[in-house]
Design an enzyme around this catalytic site. Sequence first.
Site, PDB file in Angstrom:
ATOM      1  N   LYS A  89       7.250   5.814   2.826  1.00 13.65           N
ATOM      2  CA  LYS A  89       7.926   4.575   3.209  1.00 13.65           C
ATOM      3  C   LYS A  89       8.621   3.926   2.015  1.00 13.65           C
ATOM      4  O   LYS A  89       9.682   3.326   2.166  1.00 13.65           O
ATOM      5  CB  LYS A  89       6.931   3.612   3.855  1.00 13.65           C
ATOM      6  CG  LYS A  89       6.321   4.149   5.146  1.00 13.65           C
ATOM      7  CD  LYS A  89       5.320   3.169   5.738  1.00 13.65           C
ATOM      8  CE  LYS A  89       4.569   3.800   6.897  1.00 13.65           C
ATOM      9  NZ  LYS A  89       3.695   4.922   6.450  1.00 13.65           N
ATOM     10  N   PRO A 142       1.417   7.667  -0.290  1.00 12.01           N
ATOM     11  CA  PRO A 142       2.039   8.577  -1.259  1.00 12.01           C
ATOM     12  C   PRO A 142       3.545   8.413  -1.435  1.00 12.01           C
ATOM     13  O   PRO A 142       4.156   9.178  -2.174  1.00 12.01           O
ATOM     14  CB  PRO A 142       1.720   9.953  -0.670  1.00 12.01           C
ATOM     15  CG  PRO A 142       1.692   9.720   0.796  1.00 12.01           C
ATOM     16  CD  PRO A 142       1.111   8.346   0.995  1.00 12.01           C
ATOM     17  N   GLY A 143       4.170   7.464  -0.741  1.00  6.09           N
ATOM     18  CA  GLY A 143       5.557   7.144  -1.050  1.00  6.09           C
ATOM     19  C   GLY A 143       6.589   7.439   0.011  1.00  6.09           C
ATOM     20  O   GLY A 143       7.781   7.238  -0.223  1.00  6.09           O
ATOM     21  N   CYS A 198      -1.380   3.252  11.383  1.00  6.15           N
ATOM     22  CA  CYS A 198      -1.314   4.467  12.206  1.00  6.15           C
ATOM     23  C   CYS A 198      -2.549   4.578  13.092  1.00  6.15           C
ATOM     24  O   CYS A 198      -2.845   5.636  13.633  1.00  6.15           O
ATOM     25  CB  CYS A 198      -1.133   5.715  11.349  1.00  6.15           C
ATOM     26  SG  CYS A 198      -2.504   6.081  10.241  1.00  6.15           S
ATOM     27  N   ASP A 243       1.846  -1.480   5.171  1.00  5.85           N
ATOM     28  CA  ASP A 243       1.343  -0.380   5.992  1.00  5.85           C
ATOM     29  C   ASP A 243      -0.136  -0.259   5.638  1.00  5.85           C
ATOM     30  O   ASP A 243      -0.512   0.431   4.698  1.00  5.85           O
ATOM     31  CB  ASP A 243       2.105   0.904   5.687  1.00  5.85           C
ATOM     32  CG  ASP A 243       1.699   2.034   6.606  1.00  5.85           C
ATOM     33  OD1 ASP A 243       1.680   1.822   7.827  1.00  5.85           O
ATOM     34  OD2 ASP A 243       1.358   3.122   6.101  1.00  5.85           O
ATOM     35  N   ASP A 260      -5.317  -3.160  -7.262  1.00  2.00           N
ATOM     36  CA  ASP A 260      -5.810  -3.652  -5.972  1.00  2.00           C
ATOM     37  C   ASP A 260      -5.032  -4.926  -5.650  1.00  2.00           C
ATOM     38  O   ASP A 260      -5.041  -5.877  -6.436  1.00  2.00           O
ATOM     39  CB  ASP A 260      -7.310  -3.938  -6.098  1.00  2.00           C
ATOM     40  CG  ASP A 260      -7.954  -4.344  -4.772  1.00  2.00           C
ATOM     41  OD1 ASP A 260      -7.244  -4.856  -3.882  1.00  2.00           O
ATOM     42  OD2 ASP A 260      -9.177  -4.166  -4.638  1.00  2.00           O
ATOM     43  N   CYS A 294       0.885  -1.181   0.000  1.00  4.01           N
ATOM     44  CA  CYS A 294       0.000   0.000   0.000  1.00  4.01           C
ATOM     45  C   CYS A 294       0.912   1.217   0.000  1.00  4.01           C
ATOM     46  O   CYS A 294       1.099   1.866   1.021  1.00  4.01           O
ATOM     47  CB  CYS A 294      -0.922  -0.019   1.205  1.00  4.01           C
ATOM     48  SG  CYS A 294      -1.936  -1.508   1.360  1.00  4.01           S
ATOM     49  N   ALA A 295       1.492   1.533  -1.156  1.00  6.22           N
ATOM     50  CA  ALA A 295       2.698   2.352  -1.213  1.00  6.22           C
ATOM     51  C   ALA A 295       2.482   3.861  -1.182  1.00  6.22           C
ATOM     52  O   ALA A 295       3.324   4.601  -0.666  1.00  6.22           O
ATOM     53  CB  ALA A 295       3.493   1.988  -2.463  1.00  6.22           C
ATOM     54  N   ASN A 319      -5.951   8.245  13.233  1.00  5.16           N
ATOM     55  CA  ASN A 319      -5.816   8.571  14.660  1.00  5.16           C
ATOM     56  C   ASN A 319      -6.029  10.054  14.881  1.00  5.16           C
ATOM     57  O   ASN A 319      -5.981  10.867  13.956  1.00  5.16           O
ATOM     58  CB  ASN A 319      -4.437   8.141  15.168  1.00  5.16           C
ATOM     59  CG  ASN A 319      -3.322   8.891  14.459  1.00  5.16           C
ATOM     60  OD1 ASN A 319      -3.047  10.040  14.754  1.00  5.16           O
ATOM     61  ND2 ASN A 319      -2.668   8.224  13.498  1.00  5.16           N
TER      62      ASN A 319
END
Length: 266
Positions: A88, A85-86, A203, A154, A133, A82-83, A160
Amino acid sequence: MQYIRVNTLKINPKILKKRLEEKNIILEETFLHYAFKVIKSPFSIGCTPEYLFGYYIPQSVSSMIPPIVLNPEKNSFVLDMCAAPGGKTTHLAQLMENSGTIVAVDISKSRIKALKSNINRMGILNTIIINKDMRIYKDYLLKNNILFDKILLDAPCTGNIVKDKNRNVSKEDIKYCSLRQKELLNIGIDLLKEGGILVYSTCSAEEEENEEVIRYILNKRDDVELLPIENNFKKINVIGGGIEGTLRVIPPNEPFFIAKLRKIKS
């Protein structure tokens, strides 16, 4: 609190720190020699020439932990499930010194634009971007026996209160995310080579999206084991999670949950 991660593929952290301080930006060191807390800036931290040159990226310090825990080697074959916006993804590429291969997948066409922008801006050369997907793309990967050394999941979550001051989610939202997270985690493990490592993170502070997901996988599958994560993270509020060996980042830092799994048989 705002943080930046220096792109060591392009510039030395000390040199960047000096350049930004000359612009009256006040920075504070963190547990990473290439990450700084922004104490004060006379303008938006995303409006400097150094940002446009790809010398750094604004990023939560909590979200820097999962790539470090995954710790990909230079020649690794890595999947970021689940990359966008980049943040990680580019961190993984930095840790790999722009070598090896990262397959960066995201379902969102709009978010994939940000992923492409960050990868291009930061000079990332080892990453393939896939707008799919994962629940569908996995069929192609498995059919062609494409398995990975390391995987970062991620997972999409309910967020949160630190990141979103207006956060207001229902029990149904949490349940939906938990079910989707379990599905994605199952897929990730299927795509791991024997001996491969997967890091799961969110998160969210909700147990249903974190410990419950890990317990579900450990009870469901006999081909994976939980690896303990050492808490070597200073100057950030990190505690042990509800399952021994997992970690939680707690406020005032952005909440995060991190777990590390190893595939023990194919």
